[in-house]
Design a protein around this motif. Structure first.
Motif, short mmCIF file in Angstrom:
data_model
loop_
_atom_site.label_atom_id
_atom_site.label_comp_id
_atom_site.label_asym_id
_atom_site.label_seq_id
_atom_site.Cartn_x
_atom_site.Cartn_y
_atom_site.Cartn_z
N LEU A 1 -1.46 -15.34 -6.08
CA LEU A 1 -1.97 -13.98 -5.93
C LEU A 1 -1.33 -13.34 -4.71
CD1 LEU A 1 -3.98 -11.61 -6.39
CD2 LEU A 1 -5.63 -12.92 -5.01
N VAL A 2 -0.64 -12.21 -4.92
CA VAL A 2 -0.04 -11.45 -3.83
C VAL A 2 -0.84 -10.15 -3.69
CG1 VAL A 2 2.09 -10.58 -2.83
CG2 VAL A 2 2.18 -12.43 -4.52
N GLU A 3 -1.73 -10.10 -2.72
CA GLU A 3 -2.65 -8.98 -2.53
C GLU A 3 -2.86 -8.78 -1.03
OE1 GLU A 3 -4.76 -6.10 -2.27
OE2 GLU A 3 -4.77 -6.61 -4.42
N ASP A 4 -2.51 -7.59 -0.52
CA ASP A 4 -2.58 -7.38 0.93
C ASP A 4 -3.99 -7.06 1.42
OD1 ASP A 4 -2.53 -4.84 -0.27
OD2 ASP A 4 -1.72 -3.93 1.55
N ASP A 5 -4.91 -6.72 0.53
CA ASP A 5 -6.29 -6.49 0.93
C ASP A 5 -7.02 -7.84 0.94
OD1 ASP A 5 -9.19 -5.98 0.70
OD2 ASP A 5 -8.60 -3.89 0.50
N ILE A 6 -7.36 -8.30 2.13
CA ILE A 6 -7.92 -9.65 2.28
C ILE A 6 -9.23 -9.80 1.52
CG2 ILE A 6 -8.71 -11.41 3.90
CD1 ILE A 6 -5.73 -10.86 3.98
N LEU A 7 -10.12 -8.81 1.60
CA LEU A 7 -11.41 -8.91 0.94
C LEU A 7 -11.26 -8.95 -0.58
CD1 LEU A 7 -13.68 -6.54 3.08
CD2 LEU A 7 -13.63 -9.04 3.06
#
Length: 222
Positions: free
Chosen positions: A5-11
């Protein structure tokens, strides 16, 4: 199934990891393109979940770069960009699926399973690198037009190095790709395979660099 998973929003990333785990999907979460490329060298994934708005690189460009390493890696774009133009651009750039935020985790899990099922049958037909011609499915190989006998492990190792497209691959990453996480592997198994390949194909077939790992000694086309 294990996915990246490449997602910059940590939450959001933490929520996806927790939600997919309930559906039996193991997730490695990173928040930058650079971390994604590192993870690809270190680990094995059955699919990629990709956000488009990354801080260090546009998501579709990252997909192109990662596909050079693994041409058949299934990619599901997960983005808040919901305009039809954005969805068409993602799919036309090579993404296998496009899911708009917000979404239901049950649908995401179902789409991932469907993606992996559809791509399991895909395979590289022929690899040509320098004087080597290799058919991964059959295991047949020729060096300068002369047949060469390679073991299944040797074929798999060459396929993974060819897919790296000139990049160095660590011994840990190669061991995991050759044997997986559950198989017992002797400490010198990889070295034995490398030695045998060099004996059959020539010392220049595989390059080694301390601290970096291995790479194919010839540029290749697939």
């Amino acid at each position: 199934m294990r996915v990246l998973l490449v997602e910059d929003d940590i939450l959001i990333g933490q929520g996806i990891v927790a939600g997919l785990r309930k559906h039996g999907i193991s997730v490695r979460h990173v928040d930058t393109a650079a971390a994604a490329e590192t993870a690809q060298l270190e680990d094995t994934f059955q699919a990629l979940i990709l956000d488009l708005g990354l801080p260090d690189l546009e998501g579709l460009e990252l997909m192109t770069r990662m596909r050079r390493f693994e041409p058949e890696l299934p990619v599901l774009v997960l983005s808040a960009r919901d305009a039809i133009e954005h969805r068409l651009a993602g799919l036309q750039s090579g993404a296998d699926d496009y899911l708009v935020k917000p979404f239901d985790l049950r649908e995401l899990a179902a789409r991932l399973h469907a993606l992996v099922r559809r791509t399991q049958g895909r395979a590289v037909q022929t690899i040509e690198a320098g004087p080597l011609r290799l058919e991964p499915d059959s295991g047949l190989a020729w060096l300068g037009g002369e047949p060469v006998t390679l073991s299944r492990r040797e074929v798999d190792l060459l396929v993974h190095l060819a897919a790296a497209d000139g990049r160095w691959v660590s011994s840990d990453a190669l061991n995991e790709r050759l044997y997986g996480l559950g198989e017992e592997v002797s400490s010198n198994a990889l070295s034995v395979h490398i030695h045998n390949i060099r004996r059959k194909l020539g010392a220049e077939a595989i390059e080694t660099a301390r601290g970096l790992g291995y790479r194919l000694g010839w540029s290749c086309s697939q």
